[in-house]
Every structure is written in C-alpha cells, then in structure tokens.
Design a protein around this motif. Sequence first.
Motif, PDB file in Angstrom:
ATOM      1  N   HIS A 195     -40.592  -3.970  14.909  1.00 57.12           N
ATOM      2  CA  HIS A 195     -40.988  -2.419  14.882  1.00 57.12           C
ATOM      3  C   HIS A 195     -42.048  -1.688  15.419  1.00 57.12           C
ATOM      4  CE1 HIS A 195     -39.743   1.247  11.671  1.00 57.12           C
ATOM      5  NE2 HIS A 195     -41.103   0.556  11.812  1.00 57.12           N
ATOM      6  N   GLU A 196     -43.497  -2.249  14.861  1.00 56.98           N
ATOM      7  CA  GLU A 196     -44.615  -2.035  14.720  1.00 56.98           C
ATOM      8  C   GLU A 196     -44.586  -1.884  16.091  1.00 56.98           C
ATOM      9  OE1 GLU A 196     -45.934   0.257  13.039  1.00 56.98           O
ATOM     10  OE2 GLU A 196     -44.900  -1.114  11.432  1.00 56.98           O
ATOM     11  N   ILE A 197     -44.452  -2.652  17.205  1.00 55.30           N
ATOM     12  CA  ILE A 197     -43.940  -2.474  18.526  1.00 55.30           C
ATOM     13  C   ILE A 197     -43.045  -1.730  19.313  1.00 55.30           C
ATOM     14  CG2 ILE A 197     -43.687  -3.737  21.100  1.00 55.30           C
ATOM     15  CD1 ILE A 197     -45.061  -6.032  19.148  1.00 55.30           C
ATOM     16  N   GLY A 198     -42.229  -1.551  18.528  1.00 54.85           N
ATOM     17  CA  GLY A 198     -41.464  -0.387  18.916  1.00 54.85           C
ATOM     18  C   GLY A 198     -42.064   0.860  18.615  1.00 54.85           C
ATOM     19  N   HIS A 199     -43.271   1.001  18.138  1.00 54.69           N
ATOM     20  CA  HIS A 199     -43.768   2.656  17.871  1.00 54.69           C
ATOM     21  C   HIS A 199     -44.083   2.017  19.138  1.00 54.69           C
ATOM     22  CE1 HIS A 199     -42.978   3.543  14.444  1.00 54.69           C
ATOM     23  NE2 HIS A 199     -42.713   3.161  13.930  1.00 54.69           N
ATOM     24  N   HIS A 200     -45.175   1.600  19.379  1.00 54.23           N
ATOM     25  CA  HIS A 200     -45.842   1.092  20.771  1.00 54.23           C
ATOM     26  C   HIS A 200     -44.869   2.460  21.786  1.00 54.23           C
ATOM     27  CE1 HIS A 200     -49.260   0.540  24.097  1.00 54.23           C
ATOM     28  NE2 HIS A 200     -47.918  -0.102  24.501  1.00 54.23           N
ATOM     29  N   VAL A 201     -43.860   1.297  22.082  1.00 57.44           N
ATOM     30  CA  VAL A 201     -42.840   1.663  22.921  1.00 57.44           C
ATOM     31  C   VAL A 201     -43.152   3.481  23.258  1.00 57.44           C
ATOM     32  CG1 VAL A 201     -40.446   1.602  24.226  1.00 57.44           C
ATOM     33  CG2 VAL A 201     -42.112  -0.366  23.692  1.00 57.44           C
ATOM     34  N   GLN A 202     -42.642   3.344  22.409  1.00 58.78           N
ATOM     35  CA  GLN A 202     -42.374   5.447  22.118  1.00 58.78           C
ATOM     36  C   GLN A 202     -43.579   5.991  22.544  1.00 58.78           C
ATOM     37  OE1 GLN A 202     -41.696   5.137  17.181  1.00 58.78           O
ATOM     38  NE2 GLN A 202     -39.228   4.895  17.426  1.00 58.78           N
ATOM     39  N   ASP A 262     -43.775   9.786  20.079  1.00 63.15           N
ATOM     40  CA  ASP A 262     -44.642  10.029  19.288  1.00 63.15           C
ATOM     41  C   ASP A 262     -44.486  11.622  18.748  1.00 63.15           C
ATOM     42  OD1 ASP A 262     -46.061  10.035  21.281  1.00 63.15           O
ATOM     43  OD2 ASP A 262     -47.556   8.452  19.834  1.00 63.15           O
ATOM     44  N   GLN A 263     -44.551  12.533  20.290  1.00 56.71           N
ATOM     45  CA  GLN A 263     -45.085  13.534  20.580  1.00 56.71           C
ATOM     46  C   GLN A 263     -43.787  14.484  19.979  1.00 56.71           C
ATOM     47  OE1 GLN A 263     -48.391  15.458  20.629  1.00 56.71           O
ATOM     48  NE2 GLN A 263     -48.816  12.964  20.581  1.00 56.71           N
ATOM     49  N   GLN A 264     -42.273  13.826  20.497  1.00 60.25           N
ATOM     50  CA  GLN A 264     -41.719  14.713  20.035  1.00 60.25           C
ATOM     51  C   GLN A 264     -41.042  14.857  18.609  1.00 60.25           C
ATOM     52  OE1 GLN A 264     -37.962  13.277  22.047  1.00 60.25           O
ATOM     53  NE2 GLN A 264     -36.744  14.283  20.924  1.00 60.25           N
ATOM     54  N   CYS A 316     -51.213   1.876  15.613  1.00 53.87           N
ATOM     55  CA  CYS A 316     -52.194   3.242  16.182  1.00 53.87           C
ATOM     56  C   CYS A 316     -52.066   3.347  17.140  1.00 53.87           C
ATOM     57  CB  CYS A 316     -53.743   2.574  15.464  1.00 53.87           C
ATOM     58  SG  CYS A 316     -54.637   4.539  15.337  1.00 53.87           S
ATOM     59  N   PRO A 317     -51.464   5.022  17.540  1.00 49.33           N
ATOM     60  CA  PRO A 317     -51.557   5.420  18.833  1.00 49.33           C
ATOM     61  C   PRO A 317     -52.386   5.697  19.498  1.00 49.33           C
ATOM     62  CG  PRO A 317     -51.380   7.340  17.691  1.00 49.33           C
ATOM     63  CD  PRO A 317     -51.223   6.046  16.750  1.00 49.33           C
ATOM     64  N   GLU A 319     -33.516  15.067   7.948  1.00 50.30           N
ATOM     65  CA  GLU A 319     -33.050  14.983  10.123  1.00 50.30           C
ATOM     66  C   GLU A 319     -34.462  14.998  10.426  1.00 50.30           C
ATOM     67  OE1 GLU A 319     -30.685  14.150  10.736  1.00 50.30           O
ATOM     68  OE2 GLU A 319     -29.406  14.417   9.542  1.00 50.30           O
ATOM     69  N   SER A 320     -35.716  14.562   9.700  1.00 46.60           N
ATOM     70  CA  SER A 320     -36.910  14.796  10.410  1.00 46.60           C
ATOM     71  C   SER A 320     -37.700  13.769  11.600  1.00 46.60           C
ATOM     72  CB  SER A 320     -38.149  14.427   9.183  1.00 46.60           C
ATOM     73  OG  SER A 320     -38.211  13.769   8.686  1.00 46.60           O
ATOM     74  N   GLY A 321     -37.939  14.388  12.259  1.00 44.61           N
ATOM     75  CA  GLY A 321     -38.292  14.199  13.824  1.00 44.61           C
ATOM     76  C   GLY A 321     -39.100  12.727  12.933  1.00 44.61           C
ATOM     77  N   SER A 322     -39.876  12.346  11.343  1.00 45.72           N
ATOM     78  CA  SER A 322     -40.208  10.920  10.964  1.00 45.72           C
ATOM     79  C   SER A 322     -39.453  10.595  11.366  1.00 45.72           C
ATOM     80  CB  SER A 322     -41.040  11.301   9.703  1.00 45.72           C
ATOM     81  OG  SER A 322     -41.154  10.069   9.308  1.00 45.72           O
ATOM     82  N   VAL A 323     -38.426  10.445  10.742  1.00 45.31           N
ATOM     83  CA  VAL A 323     -37.016  10.000   9.819  1.00 45.31           C
ATOM     84  C   VAL A 323     -36.249   9.302  12.048  1.00 45.31           C
ATOM     85  CG1 VAL A 323     -34.931   9.251   9.162  1.00 45.31           C
ATOM     86  CG2 VAL A 323     -36.596  10.871   7.736  1.00 45.31           C
ATOM     87  N   ARG A 324     -36.245  10.063  12.429  1.00 45.98           N
ATOM     88  CA  ARG A 324     -35.920   9.507  13.417  1.00 45.98           C
ATOM     89  C   ARG A 324     -37.071   8.358  14.299  1.00 45.98           C
ATOM     90  NH1 ARG A 324     -31.173  12.936  15.240  1.00 45.98           N
ATOM     91  NH2 ARG A 324     -31.262  14.560  13.612  1.00 45.98           N
ATOM     92  N   LEU A 325     -38.201   8.809  14.312  1.00 46.03           N
ATOM     93  CA  LEU A 325     -38.273   8.276  15.093  1.00 46.03           C
ATOM     94  C   LEU A 325     -38.755   6.710  14.585  1.00 46.03           C
ATOM     95  CD1 LEU A 325     -41.348   8.561  17.300  1.00 46.03           C
ATOM     96  CD2 LEU A 325     -42.961   7.917  14.978  1.00 46.03           C
ATOM     97  N   GLU A 326     -38.755   6.578  13.421  1.00 41.56           N
ATOM     98  CA  GLU A 326     -38.979   4.996  12.227  1.00 41.56           C
ATOM     99  C   GLU A 326     -37.549   4.161  13.082  1.00 41.56           C
ATOM    100  OE1 GLU A 326     -41.452   3.566  10.666  1.00 41.56           O
ATOM    101  OE2 GLU A 326     -42.987   5.794  11.021  1.00 41.56           O
TER     102      GLU A 326
END
Length: 282
Positions: A161-168, A174-176, A127-128, A186-193
């Motif tokens: 992986h989840e801590i990777g989301h924190h790094v992002q 995440d805003q990108q 959760c950001p 090719e969505s932003g969601s896929v690129r983020l994951e």
Amino acid sequence: MEWEGGRRSGNIEDRRGLGPVGIAGGGIGAVVLAAIGYFVFGIDPRTTMDVAQGLQQPAQQEGVRGEVSDREGQFIDVIETSNRDVWGPIFQHQGVQYRPPEAIVLYNDSTGTGCGTGQSAMGPFYCPADQKVYLDLSFWRELEGRFGAKGDFARAYVVSHEIGHHVQHLLGADQQARRLGARGEESGSVRLELQADCYAGVWAAHAGEASGGRIVINRADIQDGLGAAAAVGDDTLQKQTQGQVVPDSFTHGTSAQRMRWFSRGYDQGDPSACDTFSAASL
C-alpha cells in the motif's frame, strides 16, 4: 504466504537503534509530518503540508544501507523487491521507467524525514519529498493486537500500500488528490488511499509470476489482506475510538471500500482498473 525464497535487492535503510531524533535548531517540540499515507493513525497529512514547510526540520539521520540479517527486515526487503519486479514491467509496457523508492527506512520511535519528524505512532507512511517509505516494525504488533490483522500477507499488504503511494507520486496522483481536498467521503485523500489499496491488489495479482514462483500467495492470504483492509477503514476505526461515524472526516475510506478496491486490483491485475479519481462511486 511463502516468501523466504523471494529475491532481495537490499533497498533498506536500517536506522533501528539510532535513538529518537532531535529537531535541528531546537525550539519545536514536534514537527507536523506532511507525508502521504498514514496507514491508520492521525489526520490526513495533506491538510498540513503548507504548515510543515514553515517549520524547522528534524536533525537528519542516515542508517545502514543494504541487506539486513534479521527475518523481519528480510521480509520487508523481499516485498519491496517484489513490488519493483511487478511495477517495472507495468511501467515499461506504458513506455516509461519505474523508479523504486529511494529506500524502505526501518526505525524505532522517531526519525528525521524529508517531510518532518516521523513517529511510530503515525503508522507506516510514504514521504514524497525524499521518496522513502518509513516503517517502525512495532506496528506489526499494533496491526495484530489492536486490529486483529494477522499473517505475513497482511504485512505485505501494508508495505505494498505504501509503495502504491510511491507509484502515485511518480504518476502525479498525489497532486491531483490535493486539489480535490483532504477530508470527506469523496475527497481526494480517500480516492488516493483507495487507489493505493487497489495497487496493493495489483501487486498481489502478479507477485507469484514476477518472482518466478518463489513467492506464493493463496486465497487464505488474500483473506488476511482483506481482513487488514477492513480493520483500518475510517468507519471501523471511528466506531472503535469515538463511538460514532463522521463521514465528513474520512481520510482513507470505509472498510467496505478498502476491501472492494483491494479486491478490484487483485481480481483484474490491471492498474488502469484502479482509477478512483474517475470513479462515479467509490
């Protein structure tokens, strides 16, 4: 994977045993969880971020902070601490300071978060809004039983992986991703994951050295991680649950993509190699 001698920082918030959370003010049966990184289940949360902001928030819960005595909790503590030992020097080399997640929250069934009500059926998530990772440890049974992803390293991959989301989140990725959309090949969601998968690989590449040899990851462990990545690809899950693959609905990437980006992070050990947002092909 050898981890028992790894350092623990006590960045755990233990809410296990507190019971299901209620909704403050009543009247809403469920709050949409606008969080980053449903590891396996549910629709991509960025599609519901704006909706969630208009709903009542769950009653707040506060667990016990600090070190835990059970082996499963200690494992999570070691992996989170190892991630900070890896990401701290990487950020320092870039002239910035790494801030660890506020906590890894262990809970049962459901819990209040800064993003709405978290439920175990959603799988692990970040959760950001409160910068916490949420994990119901019953997910490990799901990971092994339903997806066939066994071994400590498969679990470490999920946490990293989840801590990777924190790094992002710290870097603004995440805003990108939101600007690029939440569904599709090719969505932003896929690129983020996929980037979070790559960051998990970066962690694995450095974990042994960063721990002074107290954490040992071998090639068999990496195969366990690749197996976990393959098991939770959008295409694999869609074949299992609906009998067909619908690329327009992808939110996490295919099994092959998840394996490829995890391997890229592990093989190169460099987060700059994880720039999925600039990649011409995923």
